[in-house]
Design an enzyme around this catalytic site. Structure first.
Site: not given
Length: 185
Positions: A104-105
């Site tokens: 994800c991030a």
């Protein structure tokens, strides 16, 4: 021989990205421990679920690690990237060719440490431009050498199965996928 994995959690980590990895690795027989980067083992996920980690970062010896994992979510990813002892551990581990993984991030944390320079990598769509030095990919999971990156909650099972495959072989990853009624692509 059992494999040892540590997954680092901060307040605001994405529930599914972190706990899917833990769940599937434990089903595979991998010794994975959740590690709080706070002084307490009490963590609140990005969706307000309160949980306790297996350990706190301070005082934990990571010398037996086979892999280090970072889940995404906000503000969890921000806290992971700002926690200097974790960044130091990641640098040291990566420098010894240790396997690191982020979803994800969180791949932006690996990018900020220079790990993605010249590598194929992926991240959550709005975080792709944060993959400094990487060759961007839009695949669900990207493995380039000792670095694995993935896109987000929707790719969490693929991410976890890829990590299991790297540590125990594809046959084990397929076995776990079948046991949870998941069709691998």
């Amino acid at each position: 021989m059992s494999k040892k994995v540590y997954i680092f959690l901060a307040d605001g980590f994405e529930d599914i990205e972190g706990l899917t990895v833990v769940d599937l690795m434990r089903r595979a027989g991998i010794d994975i421990e959740t590690v709080s980067i706070k002084e307490s083992n009490e963590i609140t996920t990005s969706h307000g679920i309160m949980m306790k980690t297996d350990r706190v970062f301070t005082g934990t010896d990571f010398s037996d690690a086979d892999m280090l994992v970072l889940p995404g979510g906000m503000p969890g990813t921000k806290y992971l990237g700002e926690y200097q002892p974790l960044c130091d551990l990641l640098r040291d581990f990566y420098g010894k060719s240790g396997k690191v993984a982020a979803i994800c991030a969180a791949p932006t944390v690996l990018a900020s440490l220079g790990f993605l320079e010249g590598r194929k990598a992926t991240a959550y769509p709005s975080c792709m431009e944060g993959l400094t030095g990487a060759e961007p990919s839009y695949e669900s999971v990207v493995v380039d050498g000792n670095v694995t990156t993935s896109r987000g909650l929707g790719t969490a099972v693929d991410f976890a199965l890829s990590l299991i495959g790297q540590l125990l072989g594809e046959e084990k990853a397929d076995e776990i996928a079948e046991s949870v009624v998941y069709s691998r692509k």
